[in-house]
Enzyme design. Structure first.
Site, PDB file in Angstrom:
ATOM      1  N   HIS A  48       1.337 -20.252 -22.330  1.00  0.00           N
ATOM      2  CA  HIS A  48       1.892 -19.219 -21.448  1.00  0.00           C
ATOM      3  C   HIS A  48       1.348 -19.502 -20.051  1.00  0.00           C
ATOM      4  O   HIS A  48       0.685 -20.499 -19.817  1.00  0.00           O
ATOM      5  CB  HIS A  48       1.410 -17.835 -21.889  1.00  0.00           C
ATOM      6  CG  HIS A  48       1.650 -17.521 -23.327  1.00  0.00           C
ATOM      7  ND1 HIS A  48       2.861 -17.097 -23.800  1.00  0.00           N
ATOM      8  CD2 HIS A  48       0.819 -17.546 -24.401  1.00  0.00           C
ATOM      9  CE1 HIS A  48       2.768 -16.864 -25.105  1.00  0.00           C
ATOM     10  NE2 HIS A  48       1.543 -17.130 -25.492  1.00  0.00           N
ATOM     11  N   CYS A 105       4.959 -20.550 -27.929  1.00  0.00           N
ATOM     12  CA  CYS A 105       4.086 -19.836 -28.855  1.00  0.00           C
ATOM     13  C   CYS A 105       4.819 -19.210 -30.052  1.00  0.00           C
ATOM     14  O   CYS A 105       5.148 -19.919 -30.975  1.00  0.00           O
ATOM     15  CB  CYS A 105       3.257 -18.812 -28.086  1.00  0.00           C
ATOM     16  SG  CYS A 105       1.787 -18.319 -28.972  1.00  0.00           S
TER      17      CYS A 105
END
Ligand code: GLN
Length: 245
Positions: A191, A94
């Site tokens: 995640h 990310c």
């Protein structure tokens, strides 16, 4: 003789959200199961970068965290690019995925330069892309994870996606790509953490790291008892993620 594998965790102080620390736990445990001794160094801005990195891991972060690390990251850029070109395995999630690209322009108009390992660019949008993701890669099969980002990432001609999205958004809300690949660099928005849910990716990174360091890698099967331990670690990472603001 203990055979060390050196893992560098990039910027855990500022870039480590939604349980991304679980990725390092998984790499450590799976290396131990294979008879290696994982040595983890946490690298934060201003630290001396370890000379003997075998595997580099970095997590996500808020826009503000990305601003905090940007200067230090630019100083590291030439050596990170050289290591990526040389086939060093890396996993970036990310916020650091975005900064391994050309730039991230936040929704507020702040331009955070990236280091150009990946031919991608990221533009902050008004809406966050949030939720569970299922994607599929030819190399790793199904990849599961959780996304939460305002940045929308677009791949340039020299970047290839990690996977194709089946559920959720991935890189952006326009195409079905998720993440990016360059040599042994794996970049993803996911995640969860990523590696407890997708151990094939952990094993790929380990295989590359061990082969580079020791010339060959012959994995032994992971015993059932060890899989129970993996499930426990995964649960730990999940509850850690749930407890974060
Ligand atoms: N701050 C970045 C964004 O919102 C990255 C977020 C993250 O790492 N989850 O797009």
């Amino acid at each position: 003789m203990s055979r060390d594998i050196h893992i560098v965790q990039l910027y855990p102080r500022d870039m480590n959200i939604y349980g991304d620390w679980g990725n390092v736990l998984v790499l450590k445990q799976r290396l131990k199961w294979q008879g290696y001794n994982p040595v983890v160094t946490e690298y934060n801005p201003g630290d001396e970068f370890p000379a003997d990195a075998d595997l580099i891991v970095g997590g996500g972060g808020q826009d503000s965290g990305q601003v905090v690390i940007q200067q230090d990251l630019q100083a590291l850029a030439p050596s990170l690019r050289a290591m990526a070109d040389d086939g060093l395995p890396m996993l970036v999630i990310c916020g650091l995925y975005q900064l391994f690209g050309r730039f991230f322009k936040t929704h507020d108009g702040v331009l955070i330069p990236g280091i150009g390992v990946l031919d991608i660019e990221t533009h902050g949008g008004a809406d966050r892309l949030i939720g569970n993701v299922l994607s599929v890669s030819e190399e790793f099969g199904e990849i599961h994870g959780y996304e939460n980002h305002s940045g929308q990432t677009f791949l340039g001609p020299d970047a290839k996606p990690l996977a194709r999205v089946r559920k959720g958004e991935g890189n952006n809300s326009k195409d079905d790509t998720e993440g990016a690949r360059y040599k042994n660099v794996i970049a993803s928005y996911l995640h969860g953490s990523l590696l407890p849910k997708n151990p094939a990716i952990a094993d790929f990174l380990i295989e590359q790291a061990v082969t580079r360091r020791y010339g060959s890698y012959e994995p032994v099967p992971v015993a059932d008892a060890d899989l129970a331990e993996l499930a426990r670690l995964s649960e730990l990472a999940r509850s850690h993620a749930a407890n974060r603001p």
